[in-house]
Design a protein around this motif. Sequence first.
Motif, PDB file in Angstrom:
ATOM      1  N   ALA A  14      23.615  16.066  -7.013  1.00 31.49           N
ATOM      2  CA  ALA A  14      23.425  17.178  -7.950  1.00 31.49           C
ATOM      3  C   ALA A  14      21.955  17.573  -8.058  1.00 31.49           C
ATOM      4  N   VAL A  15      21.059  16.597  -8.145  1.00 34.72           N
ATOM      5  CA  VAL A  15      19.629  16.911  -8.218  1.00 34.72           C
ATOM      6  C   VAL A  15      19.188  17.607  -6.928  1.00 34.72           C
ATOM      7  N   ALA A  16      19.676  17.131  -5.786  1.00 30.26           N
ATOM      8  CA  ALA A  16      19.305  17.753  -4.505  1.00 30.26           C
ATOM      9  C   ALA A  16      19.797  19.202  -4.440  1.00 30.26           C
ATOM     10  N   ILE A  17      21.011  19.448  -4.886  1.00 35.09           N
ATOM     11  CA  ILE A  17      21.544  20.820  -4.878  1.00 35.09           C
ATOM     12  C   ILE A  17      20.744  21.714  -5.813  1.00 35.09           C
ATOM     13  N   CYS A  18      20.520  21.254  -7.034  1.00 32.38           N
ATOM     14  CA  CYS A  18      19.776  22.066  -8.007  1.00 32.38           C
ATOM     15  C   CYS A  18      18.347  22.335  -7.538  1.00 32.38           C
ATOM     16  N   ALA A  19      17.678  21.319  -7.034  1.00 31.40           N
ATOM     17  CA  ALA A  19      16.313  21.499  -6.544  1.00 31.40           C
ATOM     18  C   ALA A  19      16.303  22.426  -5.326  1.00 31.40           C
ATOM     19  N   ILE A  78      13.262  22.374 -12.422  1.00 33.24           N
ATOM     20  CA  ILE A  78      13.594  21.143 -11.694  1.00 33.24           C
ATOM     21  C   ILE A  78      13.527  19.948 -12.636  1.00 33.24           C
ATOM     22  N   VAL A  79      12.559  19.950 -13.539  1.00 37.43           N
ATOM     23  CA  VAL A  79      12.447  18.867 -14.524  1.00 37.43           C
ATOM     24  C   VAL A  79      13.665  18.883 -15.447  1.00 37.43           C
ATOM     25  N   VAL A  80      14.035  20.062 -15.939  1.00 42.59           N
ATOM     26  CA  VAL A  80      15.202  20.175 -16.827  1.00 42.59           C
ATOM     27  C   VAL A  80      16.462  19.714 -16.085  1.00 42.59           C
ATOM     28  N   TYR A  81      16.625  20.141 -14.834  1.00 45.30           N
ATOM     29  CA  TYR A  81      17.793  19.727 -14.051  1.00 45.30           C
ATOM     30  C   TYR A  81      17.862  18.203 -13.941  1.00 45.30           C
ATOM     31  N   THR A  82      16.731  17.588 -13.617  1.00 45.97           N
ATOM     32  CA  THR A  82      16.697  16.132 -13.423  1.00 45.97           C
ATOM     33  C   THR A  82      17.025  15.391 -14.714  1.00 45.97           C
ATOM     34  N   VAL A  83      16.468  15.849 -15.820  1.00 46.83           N
ATOM     35  CA  VAL A  83      16.735  15.199 -17.109  1.00 46.83           C
ATOM     36  C   VAL A  83      18.207  15.371 -17.497  1.00 46.83           C
ATOM     37  N   ALA A  84      18.741  16.577 -17.348  1.00 48.29           N
ATOM     38  CA  ALA A  84      20.131  16.831 -17.728  1.00 48.29           C
ATOM     39  C   ALA A  84      21.107  16.043 -16.850  1.00 48.29           C
ATOM     40  N   ILE A  85      20.847  15.997 -15.566  1.00 53.23           N
ATOM     41  CA  ILE A  85      21.726  15.255 -14.653  1.00 53.23           C
ATOM     42  C   ILE A  85      21.634  13.765 -14.937  1.00 53.23           C
ATOM     43  N   SER A  86      20.446  13.265 -15.220  1.00 51.37           N
ATOM     44  CA  SER A  86      20.294  11.846 -15.569  1.00 51.37           C
ATOM     45  C   SER A  86      21.090  11.519 -16.827  1.00 51.37           C
ATOM     46  N   LEU A  92      22.820  23.050 -18.819  1.00 52.22           N
ATOM     47  CA  LEU A  92      24.271  23.167 -18.623  1.00 52.22           C
ATOM     48  C   LEU A  92      24.609  23.429 -17.159  1.00 52.22           C
ATOM     49  N   TYR A  93      23.796  24.217 -16.485  1.00 51.46           N
ATOM     50  CA  TYR A  93      23.972  24.477 -15.054  1.00 51.46           C
ATOM     51  C   TYR A  93      23.910  23.156 -14.281  1.00 51.46           C
ATOM     52  N   ALA A  94      22.911  22.339 -14.591  1.00 54.08           N
ATOM     53  CA  ALA A  94      22.739  21.059 -13.907  1.00 54.08           C
ATOM     54  C   ALA A  94      23.900  20.108 -14.202  1.00 54.08           C
ATOM     55  N   VAL A  95      24.353  20.075 -15.446  1.00 55.70           N
ATOM     56  CA  VAL A  95      25.501  19.234 -15.803  1.00 55.70           C
ATOM     57  C   VAL A  95      26.737  19.686 -15.029  1.00 55.70           C
ATOM     58  N   LEU A  96      26.923  20.990 -14.896  1.00 52.24           N
ATOM     59  CA  LEU A  96      28.049  21.507 -14.113  1.00 52.24           C
ATOM     60  C   LEU A  96      27.966  21.039 -12.666  1.00 52.24           C
ATOM     61  N   VAL A  97      26.791  21.107 -12.078  1.00 51.47           N
ATOM     62  CA  VAL A  97      26.631  20.662 -10.690  1.00 51.47           C
ATOM     63  C   VAL A  97      26.936  19.163 -10.591  1.00 51.47           C
ATOM     64  N   TYR A  98      26.487  18.374 -11.577  1.00 48.21           N
ATOM     65  CA  TYR A  98      26.819  16.943 -11.588  1.00 48.21           C
ATOM     66  C   TYR A  98      28.335  16.735 -11.669  1.00 48.21           C
ATOM     67  N   LEU A  99      28.986  17.445 -12.565  1.00 50.34           N
ATOM     68  CA  LEU A  99      30.444  17.295 -12.724  1.00 50.34           C
ATOM     69  C   LEU A  99      31.178  17.653 -11.434  1.00 50.34           C
ATOM     70  N   LEU A 100      30.730  18.706 -10.762  1.00 53.03           N
ATOM     71  CA  LEU A 100      31.361  19.096  -9.500  1.00 53.03           C
ATOM     72  C   LEU A 100      31.107  18.057  -8.406  1.00 53.03           C
ATOM     73  N   ALA A 101      29.892  17.504  -8.365  1.00 50.54           N
ATOM     74  CA  ALA A 101      29.591  16.453  -7.387  1.00 50.54           C
ATOM     75  C   ALA A 101      30.432  15.210  -7.672  1.00 50.54           C
ATOM     76  N   ALA A 102      30.569  14.847  -8.940  1.00 48.98           N
ATOM     77  CA  ALA A 102      31.397  13.693  -9.314  1.00 48.98           C
ATOM     78  C   ALA A 102      32.865  13.969  -9.006  1.00 48.98           C
ATOM     79  N   TRP A 103      33.298  15.228  -9.161  1.00 47.04           N
ATOM     80  CA  TRP A 103      34.684  15.595  -8.837  1.00 47.04           C
ATOM     81  C   TRP A 103      34.934  15.423  -7.342  1.00 47.04           C
ATOM     82  N   LEU A 104      33.934  15.788  -6.533  1.00 49.39           N
ATOM     83  CA  LEU A 104      34.076  15.635  -5.082  1.00 49.39           C
ATOM     84  C   LEU A 104      33.987  14.177  -4.641  1.00 49.39           C
ATOM     85  N   LEU A 105      33.341  13.348  -5.427  1.00 50.62           N
ATOM     86  CA  LEU A 105      33.130  11.928  -5.102  1.00 50.62           C
ATOM     87  C   LEU A 105      33.674  11.052  -6.231  1.00 50.62           C
TER      88      LEU A 105
END
Length: 150
Positions: free
Chosen positions: A71-76, A110-118, A46-59
Amino acid sequence: MTSPTAAAPSRRRIVLGALALLTVGSGLLVHATVDGPFGDAAGDALYAVLVYLLAAWLLPRSRMLRPAVVAVAICAGIELFQLTGFPRAWASVFPPSALLLGSGFDVRDIVVYTVAISAAAIIDAALARASARLSPGNAAGRPPEGERPA
């Protein structure tokens, strides 16, 4: 008056913002109620999905790959920052900081973040394609490229 092309990013940002708020609520609920490895993985996802949503909101005009990479770069980066020990020290003084920065490095995160963001990016792309198919036309009043009017 807002042009159709300007309205799309605005509408997208509203949806992304609402989804981000829902994700924060879900993450806090998981944090408070689910223990063990499953709760940890769900919270990380959920943390990773939030970071993706915020990155998509900015872009909002970017294709889904750019916010996903951001998002993956920020989470990693945050996970690697945990190797310094600062997040753990800060969490001992101000425990809520651990919700944002974590406290201990775990490569599995990092694996969980990558899978969730993907997964979030794939769902976002699928919804964008479906939305484009359902829209009456583009800013010029023509159907999407490759489609003929009925």
